[in-house]
Design an enzyme around this catalytic site. Structure first.
Site, PDB file in Angstrom:
ATOM      1  N   GLU A 160      11.729  -5.781  -9.179  1.00  0.00           N
ATOM      2  CA  GLU A 160      10.966  -4.583  -9.515  1.00  0.00           C
ATOM      3  C   GLU A 160      11.867  -3.604 -10.259  1.00  0.00           C
ATOM      4  O   GLU A 160      12.636  -2.864  -9.627  1.00  0.00           O
ATOM      5  CB  GLU A 160      10.458  -3.908  -8.240  1.00  0.00           C
ATOM      6  CG  GLU A 160       9.544  -4.771  -7.408  1.00  0.00           C
ATOM      7  CD  GLU A 160       8.620  -3.933  -6.543  1.00  0.00           C
ATOM      8  OE1 GLU A 160       7.430  -4.217  -6.527  1.00  0.00           O
ATOM      9  OE2 GLU A 160       9.084  -2.977  -5.910  1.00  0.00           O
ATOM     10  N   TRP A 175       0.820  -1.221   0.000  1.00  0.00           N
ATOM     11  CA  TRP A 175       0.000   0.000   0.000  1.00  0.00           C
ATOM     12  C   TRP A 175       0.851   1.266   0.000  1.00  0.00           C
ATOM     13  O   TRP A 175       0.333   2.358  -0.157  1.00  0.00           O
ATOM     14  CB  TRP A 175      -0.923   0.016   1.210  1.00  0.00           C
ATOM     15  CG  TRP A 175      -2.012  -1.025   1.201  1.00  0.00           C
ATOM     16  CD1 TRP A 175      -2.262  -1.953   0.216  1.00  0.00           C
ATOM     17  CD2 TRP A 175      -3.004  -1.245   2.217  1.00  0.00           C
ATOM     18  NE1 TRP A 175      -3.346  -2.719   0.558  1.00  0.00           N
ATOM     19  CE2 TRP A 175      -3.827  -2.317   1.776  1.00  0.00           C
ATOM     20  CE3 TRP A 175      -3.287  -0.640   3.450  1.00  0.00           C
ATOM     21  CZ2 TRP A 175      -4.900  -2.789   2.540  1.00  0.00           C
ATOM     22  CZ3 TRP A 175      -4.350  -1.125   4.206  1.00  0.00           C
ATOM     23  CH2 TRP A 175      -5.149  -2.171   3.753  1.00  0.00           C
ATOM     24  N   LYS A 176       2.148   1.108   0.247  1.00  0.00           N
ATOM     25  CA  LYS A 176       3.044   2.274   0.380  1.00  0.00           C
ATOM     26  C   LYS A 176       2.440   3.243   1.408  1.00  0.00           C
ATOM     27  O   LYS A 176       1.778   2.780   2.346  1.00  0.00           O
ATOM     28  CB  LYS A 176       3.315   2.907  -0.990  1.00  0.00           C
ATOM     29  CG  LYS A 176       3.807   1.844  -1.999  1.00  0.00           C
ATOM     30  CD  LYS A 176       4.420   2.389  -3.236  1.00  0.00           C
ATOM     31  CE  LYS A 176       4.897   1.226  -4.108  1.00  0.00           C
ATOM     32  NZ  LYS A 176       5.557   1.664  -5.336  1.00  0.00           N
ATOM     33  N   GLY A 205       5.180   2.462 -10.681  1.00  0.00           N
ATOM     34  CA  GLY A 205       4.280   3.612 -10.641  1.00  0.00           C
ATOM     35  C   GLY A 205       4.291   4.448 -11.909  1.00  0.00           C
ATOM     36  O   GLY A 205       3.773   5.567 -11.923  1.00  0.00           O
ATOM     37  N   HIS A 259      12.917  -2.213  -0.702  1.00  0.00           N
ATOM     38  CA  HIS A 259      12.158  -1.612  -1.802  1.00  0.00           C
ATOM     39  C   HIS A 259      12.986  -0.479  -2.401  1.00  0.00           C
ATOM     40  O   HIS A 259      13.681   0.243  -1.683  1.00  0.00           O
ATOM     41  CB  HIS A 259      10.804  -1.096  -1.298  1.00  0.00           C
ATOM     42  CG  HIS A 259       9.886  -0.738  -2.415  1.00  0.00           C
ATOM     43  ND1 HIS A 259      10.029   0.439  -3.118  1.00  0.00           N
ATOM     44  CD2 HIS A 259       8.858  -1.405  -2.989  1.00  0.00           C
ATOM     45  CE1 HIS A 259       9.107   0.467  -4.074  1.00  0.00           C
ATOM     46  NE2 HIS A 259       8.388  -0.628  -4.016  1.00  0.00           N
ATOM     47  N   GLY A 300       1.667  -2.425  -6.318  1.00  0.00           N
ATOM     48  CA  GLY A 300       1.579  -1.106  -5.683  1.00  0.00           C
ATOM     49  C   GLY A 300       0.220  -0.478  -5.912  1.00  0.00           C
ATOM     50  O   GLY A 300      -0.761  -0.789  -5.241  1.00  0.00           O
ATOM     51  N   GLY A 301       0.146   0.423  -6.884  1.00  0.00           N
ATOM     52  CA  GLY A 301      -1.069   1.208  -7.112  1.00  0.00           C
ATOM     53  C   GLY A 301      -2.338   0.376  -7.236  1.00  0.00           C
ATOM     54  O   GLY A 301      -3.379   0.723  -6.659  1.00  0.00           O
TER      55      GLY A 301
END
Ligand code: G3H
Length: 256
Positions: A179, A22-23, A185, A108, A241-242
């Site tokens: 990644e 979720w960052k 993103g 990350h 992520g998003g």
């Protein structure tokens, strides 16, 4: 090589693994709605994948409560390399483990870049996590400049080297997430072939006893590209992520 003995389980690629990162997003209200949507959606989809979410630290207790008794596990987005003491702002693996944390993302690219985390520190965090029973989700990936300079393999190898130096037993208890920084993103996903090429390289570097750990892909994974990425030989799921912030998208990816 260290003498550490680890409490975390050995991990295998037998099931697809999809982890939402979720960052620094969420609120008590939106987390509740998101997880309600994810749980209902996963059930409706008959999803067979292993699914987890990694929320910001303040929401971990809320997330733990909302996920209690479900098949979805939860993790943290970072963990301290230290056991305890004068480390203001840090959270230890033991603290996370005490109330049911399953996973800890380490290394990350946002932390490597914005917080100057070294490859050695990331490996130390992985070791700290596994020592108390958390499974480290160890992120690696190259920048666009490094890719253009044909340095993908050397960059990934350098990021993995301090982990490998800690011994095969730790590697066998680790999930590695590839990644590419240029895909995070940005909406620019690595093609399935580009991703597979790096995953195949990582798999080849793993010690014999850790050949079957899950290798996740992360970087603009969406419902419309997840299935082709996850169909590649050495891609065992995703670090999302998003799209993990939108229940129907996260469910579609997990069910892909
Ligand atoms: O940890 C997740 C990755 O940074 C991917 O983020 P993204 O799916 O928003 O590109």
């Amino acid at each position: 090589m260290t003498d550490a003995s680890y409490k975390s389980d050995l991990v295998t690629r037998a099931n697809k693994l999809v982890i939402g990162n979720w960052k620094m997003n969420g609120s008590m209200e939106s987390n509740h709605a998101l997880l309600d949507g994810v749980l209902v959606g996963l059930e409706q989809a008959g999803c067979k994948a292993v699914v987890a979410v990694c929320s910001p630290f303040p929401y971990l207790a809320q997330v733990a409560g909302l996920l209690k008794g479900t098949a979805v596990s939860w993790g943290a987005q970072d963990v301290s390399a230290h056991g305890q003491g004068a480390y203001t702002g840090e959270v230890s693996a033991a603290m996370l483990s005490e109330f049911g944390c399953r996973w800890a993302i380490v290394g990350h690219s946002e932390r490597r870049a914005m917080h100057q985390e070294s490859a050695q520190l990331v490996a130390d965090k992985a070791e700290a996590a596994a020592t108390v029973g958390l499974t480290p989700v160890f992120c690696v990936g190259e920048t666009l400049a490094e890719r253009e300079a044909d340095r993908v393999q050397s960059v990934i190898a350098a990021q993995l080297a301090p982990l490998f130096a800690k011994g095969d037993d730790l590697v066998a208890r680790t999930v590695v997430a590839y990644e590419p920084v240029w895909a995070i993103g940005t909406g620019k996903t690595a093609s399935p072939e580009q991703a597979q090429q790096v995953h195949g390289f990582i798999r080849a570097q793993l010690p014999a006893s850790a050949k079957s750990i899950p290798l996740l892909y992360g970087g603009s994974v969406k419902p419309d590209n997840a299935a082709t990425l996850f169909a590649m030989d050495d891609i065992d799921g995703g670090l999302i992520g998003g799209a993990a912030l939108v229940a129907k998208d996260f469910v579609a990816i997990a069910a892909a």
